[in-house]
Scaffold this motif. Sequence first.
Motif, short mmCIF file in Angstrom:
data_model
loop_
_atom_site.label_atom_id
_atom_site.label_comp_id
_atom_site.label_asym_id
_atom_site.label_seq_id
_atom_site.Cartn_x
_atom_site.Cartn_y
_atom_site.Cartn_z
N MET A 1 0.86 -1.21 0.00
CA MET A 1 0.00 0.00 0.00
C MET A 1 0.89 1.26 0.00
N PRO A 2 0.50 2.29 -0.75
CA PRO A 2 1.34 3.50 -0.72
C PRO A 2 1.44 4.06 0.70
N ARG A 3 2.65 4.49 1.06
CA ARG A 3 2.88 5.04 2.40
C ARG A 3 1.93 6.20 2.71
N LYS A 4 1.71 7.01 1.69
CA LYS A 4 0.86 8.19 1.89
C LYS A 4 -0.49 7.79 2.46
N ASN A 5 -1.05 6.69 1.90
CA ASN A 5 -2.35 6.22 2.38
C ASN A 5 -2.27 5.72 3.81
N LEU A 6 -1.18 4.99 4.09
CA LEU A 6 -1.03 4.44 5.44
C LEU A 6 -0.92 5.55 6.48
N LEU A 7 -0.34 6.67 6.06
CA LEU A 7 -0.06 7.73 7.04
C LEU A 7 -1.02 8.91 6.94
N LYS A 8 -2.08 8.74 6.17
CA LYS A 8 -2.89 9.94 5.88
C LYS A 8 -3.58 10.55 7.10
N ASN A 9 -3.90 9.74 8.11
CA ASN A 9 -4.59 10.33 9.27
C ASN A 9 -3.67 10.61 10.45
N VAL A 10 -2.38 10.57 10.20
CA VAL A 10 -1.44 10.74 11.31
C VAL A 10 -1.38 12.20 11.75
N LYS A 11 -1.61 12.40 13.05
CA LYS A 11 -1.54 13.76 13.58
C LYS A 11 -0.51 13.80 14.72
N ARG A 12 -0.63 12.87 15.66
CA ARG A 12 0.26 12.89 16.82
C ARG A 12 1.36 11.82 16.65
N ILE A 13 2.60 12.27 16.81
CA ILE A 13 3.74 11.38 16.53
C ILE A 13 4.67 11.35 17.73
N VAL A 14 5.14 10.15 18.08
CA VAL A 14 6.22 10.03 19.05
C VAL A 14 7.49 9.69 18.28
N VAL A 15 8.55 10.46 18.48
CA VAL A 15 9.82 10.20 17.80
C VAL A 15 10.83 9.77 18.84
N LYS A 16 11.34 8.55 18.68
CA LYS A 16 12.37 8.05 19.61
C LYS A 16 13.74 8.23 18.97
N ILE A 17 14.60 8.89 19.70
CA ILE A 17 15.93 9.20 19.18
C ILE A 17 16.97 8.39 19.95
N GLY A 18 17.68 7.55 19.25
CA GLY A 18 18.69 6.68 19.89
C GLY A 18 20.00 7.43 20.14
N THR A 19 20.72 6.96 21.14
CA THR A 19 21.99 7.61 21.51
C THR A 19 22.94 7.76 20.32
N SER A 20 23.00 6.70 19.50
CA SER A 20 24.03 6.69 18.44
C SER A 20 23.86 7.81 17.42
N ILE A 21 22.64 8.33 17.29
CA ILE A 21 22.49 9.36 16.25
C ILE A 21 22.65 10.79 16.78
N ARG A 248 5.87 13.00 4.47
CA ARG A 248 5.44 13.26 3.09
C ARG A 248 5.03 11.98 2.37
N GLY A 249 5.36 10.83 2.95
CA GLY A 249 4.94 9.57 2.33
C GLY A 249 6.05 8.82 1.62
N GLU A 250 7.30 9.28 1.80
CA GLU A 250 8.41 8.53 1.18
C GLU A 250 8.59 7.18 1.86
N LYS A 251 8.91 6.19 1.04
CA LYS A 251 9.09 4.84 1.61
C LYS A 251 10.46 4.72 2.24
N ILE A 252 10.57 5.14 3.48
CA ILE A 252 11.84 5.06 4.18
C ILE A 252 11.69 4.04 5.31
N GLY A 253 12.67 3.16 5.46
CA GLY A 253 12.66 2.20 6.57
C GLY A 253 11.54 1.19 6.46
N THR A 254 11.21 0.61 7.62
CA THR A 254 10.15 -0.42 7.67
C THR A 254 8.98 0.13 8.46
N ILE A 255 7.78 -0.04 7.90
CA ILE A 255 6.58 0.37 8.65
C ILE A 255 5.87 -0.87 9.17
N PHE A 256 5.41 -0.79 10.42
CA PHE A 256 4.64 -1.87 11.04
C PHE A 256 3.22 -1.36 11.19
#
Length: 369
Positions: A1-21, A248-256
């Motif tokens: 499925m296009p990423r854009k469709n999977l993410l179209k209703n996303v409003k609230r996001i949690v971003v986890k940032i690992g030490t290494s980056i 923006r809907g780019e296919k980056i990484g793995t989506i669950f």
Amino acid sequence: MPRKNLLKNVKRIVVKIGTSIITEDGMISTNRISTLVHDIVSVIRQGHEVVVVSSGSISSGAGVLNHDREGLTIPEKQAMAAVGQIILMNEYRKCFQWEGLEVGQILLTEDDVNNRRRFLNARHTLNTLLHFGVVPVVNENDSVVVKEIKFGDNDTLSAHVANIVEADLLILLSDVNGFYWDLSDPEPVEEIFSIDAEVKRRAGGSGTVHGTGGMATKIRAAEITIRCGEKMIIAHGREENVLSRIIRGEKIGTIFVGEGHPLGSRKRWIAFSMKNKGIIRIDDGAVQALRFNKKSLLPSGIIEISGKFDSGDAVEIVDANDQQIGKGIVNYNVQELQLIMGKKTREIRSILGGTYFDEVINRDDLIIY
Ligand code: GLU
């Protein structure tokens, strides 16, 4: 499925940032944090709400006190976290201020999500920060916890934070590009719809395609997230503008992506914060009734129980082959259930000598995996 469709209703996001980056040669890097913060702010400016979960306190402390992180004792790590958390927050505060935003620090322990009152308090505070346009930055309260009451890793913590704030999407940024089915694959898997035994096997422990640690906790986070009916992405945190491009809907990484509807907040709390006090094994008929007919659990379908639970406690439900079926809050304690298991609902009254609930677990208190 296009990423854009999977993410179209996303409003609230949690971003986890690992030490290494966010570290460079073992030290916190202002450069790296400001690049990430710039990306986060551009996502916020597009109308999203972002909660940051950031690792890095222990490494920051160890870096500034000139200690090698490896080989530190637990109290030493806790001391490093006490020193490093301030450094980490100063960096975030400075970088967000450059972009015109303020940050608020929240330090959590596993105890906080297992206690209903504290869970709700944390939710209220996080929601209020977002309401004020402040960016919450969360970490584990490493300095005050011991192993037994510790999340231990920020992947798991971030899945709980996503659950607390009912985020639509959790993004784990670390130094892997995604989930690889096989190390010889040139690209990570694009989409995963269920966390089955094979996914877990490929993610976990040494001798697997992902080596030790890292991926296993990410898959655990994915399991929590998709059981809540939300989505999670694993992506490389050093990709340019990784967050804006994901949104923006780019296919980056793995989506669950889970197949169920998002769980209500009470059910989320039952699913992930209440400790299992026992196990109820049910027959195939009851599995059918729970899974496909959306029924409550009745005494007649129960074939075995174990553990020490009281009415109001949470128990795990498994089938005859030990497959996990779900979890729920029981209306009966273990002694009562011993007497009525396998019996018809109408027999309960005569066995227990009073008016009781018809169901062992009411549908409203039940989560099916
Ligand atoms: N809470 C730890 C820290 O800030 C990190 C745990 C993890 O990276 O998973 O150093």
